[in-house]
Motif scaffolding. Structure first.
Motif, short mmCIF file in Angstrom:
data_model
loop_
_atom_site.label_atom_id
_atom_site.label_comp_id
_atom_site.label_asym_id
_atom_site.label_seq_id
_atom_site.Cartn_x
_atom_site.Cartn_y
_atom_site.Cartn_z
N LEU A 59 -39.08 -51.20 -45.62
CA LEU A 59 -38.10 -50.58 -46.51
C LEU A 59 -38.72 -49.41 -47.27
O LEU A 59 -38.02 -48.62 -47.89
N ASP A 60 -40.04 -49.32 -47.24
CA ASP A 60 -40.75 -48.24 -47.93
C ASP A 60 -42.00 -47.90 -47.11
O ASP A 60 -42.37 -48.65 -46.19
N HIS A 79 -36.36 -43.86 -40.01
CA HIS A 79 -35.39 -44.80 -40.62
C HIS A 79 -34.77 -45.70 -39.55
O HIS A 79 -34.61 -46.90 -39.74
N LYS A 80 -34.45 -45.06 -38.44
CA LYS A 80 -33.77 -45.78 -37.36
C LYS A 80 -34.70 -46.83 -36.74
O LYS A 80 -34.28 -47.96 -36.48
N ALA A 83 -35.11 -49.67 -39.14
CA ALA A 83 -33.93 -50.54 -39.11
C ALA A 83 -33.95 -51.43 -37.86
O ALA A 83 -33.62 -52.62 -37.92
N LYS A 84 -34.41 -50.86 -36.75
CA LYS A 84 -34.44 -51.63 -35.48
C LYS A 84 -35.44 -52.79 -35.60
O LYS A 84 -35.13 -53.92 -35.18
#
Lengths: 239, 425
Positions: A59-60, A79-80, A83-84
């Protein structure tokens, strides 16, 4: 496979800008989390527990140093990609449960599997299994507002483990629970840890949680003050 | 996933009810206004076509230049031959010869002295033809009759109710038309008043006289002549392209720029400023549609922001669980499409119900039309067309998608590093 490294940090530093200066939230963190660990990061408020969980949970990103999650360098993840990884390999448990209020217990637990585009039959089986693990099948059709705190947290755990993630990150999971419910939840997590070999990483300062931990990492002012392996009835090793 | 979203939208009334209501209201107004504008344009075109301009109209070149003066000294001669040509070459159009004339109407008293006298603007039609396109049908004479009956002989006439009342004319009274013949001589001709009409069109109701074509031809010495020949498409729909083709073909064959008495054809849109007015009416609803889309988008944007605040925790959890921001944004748009569809269906249903009501009842605008110089029915009715069933979906979906697209940008601005802190509260 128990020696498989799930998370590794090397000289990890995280600084937050504060005006012209920067505030060091984490300083020179060197840690390894192995598969199947049941570890707690403990320390007072502002010691950097949540910051560390944020980085481990993609997340960071660190300001300096390296953090590897399942062999991937977190600072290089988009980011993607982050998230994956969260979607496929991480489960999150929050102290305020954060269940989706308009959906039933079953649907709440089902949601992470929808993100994985799992087939319905397979999805249903996984959800029922997770609810059985958490001993809450009878509440499957109930909405979250009809659950007690303990039941809601069991649903939140079911949601976090339904996709059988490699790592579960739990932020103060018992903070809003009474002693009886806390012990029940923790025992269920211990059982899952044993059965599924899921790595559990807690952020906590709750004594009830600490009793169940097999490794305690103590953070103070953003540094690792101690990192101890614990036997269930006492401290075994001190570094 | 769509089923999952649908469940959420349907169950969470605060997520769906207000946006659905906003969309439904906007769509209802769009459908109503669209139907109303359709009705106004339809009314304007039909009323003008039947009473004043035809879909096409033929007069002499000289007549056109002074048409407002009703200059029958410039009328079309050789009417029968011209009508034969028109019927033969343009069989998809119904051709009607008419004479528009002005004069004084004199009502004699018991001793043949003038009892009442007043100006009249008359229209001479073939009152005795039959069929679907009979003039008495186009002019709705039977429906407009408020007293008396329709003419049975050539010298019987109908007067507007206002005129009959103001001149104390009763059924069976004689009325003498005093005017000028086609050759400039004085014309006096006796008619018998047998009926009184209210057309519901202010321009006709002020002082009209409806007489039979042959009688007026005799009265004004217009043998085989008429002021104008009206053309109405047999399908009753004005086709601008076909009308332009007919006009071009006719004028090429018949109209000679150096002969002021040669016939010239004009379109409905060449007359009475309708060419400028109709596009304005037609585009007015488009402007309104854009205003609705903009207004609804702003309201839905605001509703989206409110929902975003209320669903802050849910969005945070979904991001933490590994839902990609792009996927989350697309799911929000999918939700808005569902809401837009539900709102549009609801709004269209209400809007159509309202339009059907306004179509059957109409709105009386005679109060606004007392001094009007426009041929329009006093009772304007909305008109439902197949487009009415779908037009509302444009603003309904566009506004919800636009509103959500703007409010949903916040998803991309959300810092995942703050999720744990945000989700603890």
């Amino acid at each position: 496979m128990e020696n498989e490294v799930q998370v590794k940090t090397e000289h990890l530093v995280k600084r937050y800008p504060m005006g012209a200066e920067s505030f060091p939230a984490l300083q020179d963190i060197n840690l390894q989390f192995m598969k199947g660990e049941f570890t707690g990061i403990v320390g007072p408020s502002g010691s950097g527990k949540t910051t560390l969980l944020n980085i481990i949970g993609t997340l960071d990103k660190p300001t300096e140093g390296e953090a590897l999650l399942l062999g991937k360098t977190i600072s290089k993840l988009t980011h993607k990609e982050g998230a994956k990884i969260r979607n496929e390999h991480l489960g999150f448990i929050f102290q305020t449960y954060n269940l989706l209020p308009v959906y039933t217990v079953f649907e709440n637990v089902e949601f992470p599997l929808l993100l994985l585009s799992m087939e319905k039959k397979e999805r249903d089986e996984a959800v029922w299994q997770a609810l059985e693990w958490m001993q809450i099948t009878e509440k499957a059709k109930v909405k979250p507002n009809q659950l007690s705190g303990g039941q809601a947290q069991r649903v939140a755990i079911a949601r976090s483990i339904v996709k059988k993630p490699k790592i579960v990150i739990a932020d103060e999971p018992t903070a809003n629970l009474d002693a009886k419910n806390s012990h029940r939840i923790l025992q269920l997590m211990v059982d899952l840890n044993k059965d599924l070999q899921t790595t559990f990483i807690f952020s906590t300062h709750d004594e009830k949680v600490i009793q169940y931990l097999r490794r305690i990492i103590n953070l103070e002012d953003g540094r690792v003050a101690s990192d101890e392996l614990v036997e269930l009835n006492g401290i075994a090793t001190q570094e | 996933m769509i089923r999952f979203i649908l469940k959420g939208v349907l169950r969470d009334r605060s997520r769906s009810l207000i946006p659905v209501l906003i969309v439904a209201i906007g769509v209802t107004l769009t459908v109503l206004i669209y139907g109303w504008m359709n009705g106004v344009v339809d009314n304007l075109m039909r009323t003008n076509a039947y009473y004043n301009t035809g879909h096409l109209k033929v007069a002499t070149r000289a007549y056109w230049t002074e048409a407002e003066q009703l200059p029958n000294d410039l009328a079309l001669t050789g009417m029968d031959r011209l009508l034969t040509f028109l019927h033969k070459n343009y069989p998809d159009v119904e051709w009607k010869p008419r004479i528009r004339f002005g004069g004084l109407l004199d009502i004699p008293g018991p001793n043949d002295e003038t009892r009442e006298q007043g100006p009249t603007a008359g229209i001479a039609l073939d009152l005795f033809e039959s069929g679907k396109w009979a003039e008495r049908r186009l002019f709705k004479l039977q429906e407009s009759l408020v007293k008396g009956r329709l003419p049975r002989t050539q010298n019987e006439v109908l007067l507007s109710n206002q005129m009959a009342r103001s001149m104390n004319i009763d059924m069976g009274d004689e009325a003498t038309l005093i005017g000028s013949t086609m050759y400039g001589g004085m014309a006096m001709y006796n008619f018998k008043v047998v009926g009184v009409l209210t057309f519901g069109v202010q321009l006709l109701d002020r002082g009209s006289m409806i007489a039979h074509l042959n009688a007026v031809q005799r009265a004004l010495n217009m043998d085989n002549a008429c002021s104008e020949i009206y053309g109405i498409f047999k399908n009753d729909i004005y086709s601008a392209e076909r009308a332009a083709d007919i006009k071009q073909d006719f004028n090429r064959q018949k109209s000679k720029p150096d002969d002021a008495f040669s016939p010239q054809m004009k379109l409905l849109t060449d007359q009475q400023g309708l060419g400028e007015l109709l596009p304005v009416y037609r585009s007015a609803w488009l402007v309104l549609l854009l205003i609705f889309v903009a207004a609804m988008s702003i309201v839905l944007w605001n509703a989206g922001l409110m929902a975003g605040i209320r669903r802050y925790g849910e969005i945070g959890v979904r991001l933490a669980m590994g839902e990609d921001k792009g996927h989350l944004y697309r799911m929000m748009i999918a939700e808005s499409v569902i809401i837009g569809l539900i709102g549009s269906v609801l709004g269209t249903a209400i809007g159509l119900a309202g339009t059907y009501y306004l179509q059957s009842v109409g709105v009386d605008i005679s109060g606004f039309m007392e001094d009007a110089s426009m041929f329009i029915m006093d009772r304007v009715r909305a008109r439902v067309t197949p487009t009415s069933y779908v037009i509302g979906f444009i603003p309904g979906l566009l506004a919800t998608i636009l509103g959500t697209s703007i409010s949903g940008i916040g998803i991309y601005k959300r810092q995942t590093s703050q999720l744990f802190k945000e989700l603890e509260t």
